[in-house]
Design a protein around this motif. Sequence first.
Motif, PDB file in Angstrom:
ATOM      1  N   PHE A   1       0.833  -1.205   0.000  1.00 45.26           N
ATOM      2  CA  PHE A   1       0.000   0.000   0.000  1.00 45.26           C
ATOM      3  C   PHE A   1       0.869   1.256   0.000  1.00 45.26           C
ATOM      4  O   PHE A   1       0.648   2.190  -0.793  1.00 45.26           O
ATOM      5  CB  PHE A   1      -0.936   0.005   1.212  1.00 45.26           C
ATOM      6  N   VAL A   2       1.860   1.301   0.893  1.00 42.12           N
ATOM      7  CA  VAL A   2       2.714   2.486   1.000  1.00 42.12           C
ATOM      8  C   VAL A   2       3.480   2.720  -0.301  1.00 42.12           C
ATOM      9  O   VAL A   2       3.614   3.860  -0.772  1.00 42.12           O
ATOM     10  CB  VAL A   2       3.680   2.346   2.192  1.00 42.12           C
ATOM     11  N   ALA A   3       3.971   1.638  -0.922  1.00 46.38           N
ATOM     12  CA  ALA A   3       4.706   1.777  -2.182  1.00 46.38           C
ATOM     13  C   ALA A   3       3.816   2.359  -3.272  1.00 46.38           C
ATOM     14  O   ALA A   3       4.255   3.208  -4.062  1.00 46.38           O
ATOM     15  CB  ALA A   3       5.263   0.426  -2.614  1.00 46.38           C
ATOM     16  N   ARG A   4       2.571   1.918  -3.318  1.00 51.00           N
ATOM     17  CA  ARG A   4       1.650   2.457  -4.312  1.00 51.00           C
ATOM     18  C   ARG A   4       1.311   3.913  -4.010  1.00 51.00           C
ATOM     19  O   ARG A   4       1.256   4.746  -4.909  1.00 51.00           O
ATOM     20  CB  ARG A   4       0.371   1.620  -4.363  1.00 51.00           C
ATOM     21  N   TRP A   5       1.066   4.228  -2.762  1.00 48.84           N
ATOM     22  CA  TRP A   5       0.752   5.609  -2.398  1.00 48.84           C
ATOM     23  C   TRP A   5       1.929   6.534  -2.724  1.00 48.84           C
ATOM     24  O   TRP A   5       1.759   7.632  -3.244  1.00 48.84           O
ATOM     25  CB  TRP A   5       0.406   5.684  -0.910  1.00 48.84           C
ATOM     26  N   ASN A   6       3.144   6.077  -2.410  1.00 50.88           N
ATOM     27  CA  ASN A   6       4.342   6.901  -2.559  1.00 50.88           C
ATOM     28  C   ASN A   6       4.968   6.821  -3.938  1.00 50.88           C
ATOM     29  O   ASN A   6       6.103   7.302  -4.114  1.00 50.88           O
ATOM     30  CB  ASN A   6       5.388   6.493  -1.518  1.00 50.88           C
ATOM     31  N   ASP A   7       4.308   6.223  -4.905  1.00 52.34           N
ATOM     32  CA  ASP A   7       4.878   6.154  -6.252  1.00 52.34           C
ATOM     33  C   ASP A   7       5.340   7.550  -6.671  1.00 52.34           C
ATOM     34  O   ASP A   7       4.604   8.530  -6.504  1.00 52.34           O
ATOM     35  CB  ASP A   7       3.824   5.641  -7.242  1.00 52.34           C
ATOM     36  N   PRO A   8       6.578   7.669  -7.199  1.00 50.94           N
ATOM     37  CA  PRO A   8       7.061   8.996  -7.618  1.00 50.94           C
ATOM     38  C   PRO A   8       6.146   9.679  -8.629  1.00 50.94           C
ATOM     39  O   PRO A   8       6.118  10.917  -8.701  1.00 50.94           O
ATOM     40  CB  PRO A   8       8.438   8.681  -8.231  1.00 50.94           C
ATOM     41  N   VAL A   9       5.406   8.885  -9.407  1.00 47.64           N
ATOM     42  CA  VAL A   9       4.416   9.471 -10.323  1.00 47.64           C
ATOM     43  C   VAL A   9       3.132   9.699  -9.533  1.00 47.64           C
ATOM     44  O   VAL A   9       2.532   8.760  -9.013  1.00 47.64           O
ATOM     45  CB  VAL A   9       4.151   8.531 -11.519  1.00 47.64           C
ATOM     46  N   LYS A  10       2.708  10.938  -9.452  1.00 50.34           N
ATOM     47  CA  LYS A  10       1.520  11.277  -8.678  1.00 50.34           C
ATOM     48  C   LYS A  10       0.254  10.993  -9.493  1.00 50.34           C
ATOM     49  O   LYS A  10       0.260  11.124 -10.713  1.00 50.34           O
ATOM     50  CB  LYS A  10       1.536  12.758  -8.289  1.00 50.34           C
ATOM     51  N   PRO A  11      -0.837  10.615  -8.822  1.00 44.63           N
ATOM     52  CA  PRO A  11      -2.098  10.445  -9.545  1.00 44.63           C
ATOM     53  C   PRO A  11      -2.594  11.786 -10.082  1.00 44.63           C
ATOM     54  O   PRO A  11      -2.271  12.838  -9.532  1.00 44.63           O
ATOM     55  CB  PRO A  11      -3.054   9.880  -8.486  1.00 44.63           C
ATOM     56  N   GLN A  12      -3.360  11.730 -11.167  1.00 40.47           N
ATOM     57  CA  GLN A  12      -3.879  12.954 -11.759  1.00 40.47           C
ATOM     58  C   GLN A  12      -4.664  13.750 -10.717  1.00 40.47           C
ATOM     59  O   GLN A  12      -5.495  13.199  -9.990  1.00 40.47           O
ATOM     60  CB  GLN A  12      -4.783  12.628 -12.951  1.00 40.47           C
ATOM     61  N   GLY A  13      -4.392  15.052 -10.659  1.00 46.55           N
ATOM     62  CA  GLY A  13      -5.100  15.915  -9.740  1.00 46.55           C
ATOM     63  C   GLY A  13      -4.532  15.940  -8.336  1.00 46.55           C
ATOM     64  O   GLY A  13      -5.086  16.595  -7.450  1.00 46.55           O
ATOM     65  N   HIS A  14      -3.427  15.227  -8.117  1.00 44.29           N
ATOM     66  CA  HIS A  14      -2.851  15.157  -6.764  1.00 44.29           C
ATOM     67  C   HIS A  14      -1.337  15.381  -6.829  1.00 44.29           C
ATOM     68  O   HIS A  14      -0.555  14.576  -6.309  1.00 44.29           O
ATOM     69  CB  HIS A  14      -3.165  13.819  -6.114  1.00 44.29           C
TER      70      HIS A  14
END
Length: 494
Positions: free
Chosen positions: A274-287
């Motif tokens: 979960f943390v790895a997905r949240w902290n992905d260097p590529v940010k989700p659109q709009g965030h």
Amino acid sequence: RQSCFLSNPVNPKTSLTMTLLSQLLLVSGFVKGLYAIRTAVERELLGLEAEPVPAEAEDSYYLSPEEITRSRFGATRDDLHVVSDGNTIQYLPNGDKFMPRIYEIISAAKEHDFIFLACWELNEEMILDPRPGDAAHNEKTKLINAFDAARLRGVEIKILYTWGLASGGSYAEGVCERVNKRLGANICILDNRHGHASTGSSHMKVWAARLQGHLVAFSGSMDTSSGRFDTADHCGLEDPKVCLEPTDAVHRYAWHGSMYEIQGGAAEDILTTFVARWNDPVKPQGHKNLPILPSVQEMLSGWETDLPEVLLPKDPEQVSVQVVRTVSCSGTTEKWLSPISNLFQNFAPSGEYTVAASWYKSLSKAKKYIFVADQFMHFDEALAAVIEAAAHVDFVIILTDKAQQYLYFDLPLLGKQQIDTKVWETAIQYHQWQAIVEAAAKKDPTGELGKKLHMFSLMREDKDGSNAEDQIYDHEKTLLIDDEFALVGSAGVE
């Protein structure tokens, strides 16, 4: 879903086509030396002809470090345990076991605790512990109200809600908008960081919670969403508890799903993912300014407290667990004009297919029986390994759905107008037949192999199964082998 076509860096002669759903499963079992049936698909996936499996790995259902590396196109997996011992697991079948348990966990969380959730679908109005005739309790135990009460106690809440054409769309946007309005900014994140920003998805259904320094996680096939709450009686909308829950246009029948509560190293692996997905260097659109979560080590260190009563395991037996994942290889690549590219570089730089590798390896070791349950059951490559293994077991039980749908709209003056879904039902059943029945007949024209295959679907008691509303929709994703091994989670045979 999308597919990618890449060369395996471990074995340059091998090309692989992979589905792009990010999913998480738990592999649990005990170790014995059994048959080793190598399917062509397994050899391709793991590169077994290019590099033999170490002798000690042959006796294990679990993937060896070398097999994990091959399943990641040559990249080692250093963020998770290879196998963790000493885990406790509690099986939570159906919504009436899982959702009240989640309410207990949320209610027990105190200041400085956290609750993280990654989901395919979410309805913040779900009543986690429905009680007919008790309106005040039902309001209190709505998911959004339970979250808000936890927030006011100082609990950190984070939600990754998969976003795209295949999952949620505008519905997901509405859920996150309402959640963030109530709980605060950057609580519910619309996450389109998967194989394709619009047509891909993440199918993970996991929770991770820290309660006074102690970690508990949940993984399985059940979202906290409309249509998912059901009891073991499976009376559908005739059940007074089920009738209290939100409904939607699709899920108007009984529902069976399964979740697993985990404490131990496997729970740390789920949190790490979960943390790895949240902290992905590529940010989700709009965030673009999404805050970074601390490392798992930081989250879990510095606590010296007794295990909270709510986490005392009901079944103290300890088991070994290996966490396996599907992470899109396509998502890791550069895409021209795409807002989302080069994903997962912090934990799976070339993708990961340990779910598939575990599926093929465990089936190759089946000796007595195979039980597999899934909602679709028509992916021919995966089922080819089941047919291959059937030759070396006494029987195979396949539990799936008939693709029946009960869709209707209530229109003014016209009343209930049901939608004909026979074409969908016929198409899915044809592909199930092709991947299982026809495949067995081709492998053994004598019909003896086919006699080992027993295929079922679930129906409500005293119903003949002819009507879609009488089915028990089986949404679990389960593979059991020889009373020794289980592969469970959110990844389907599709």
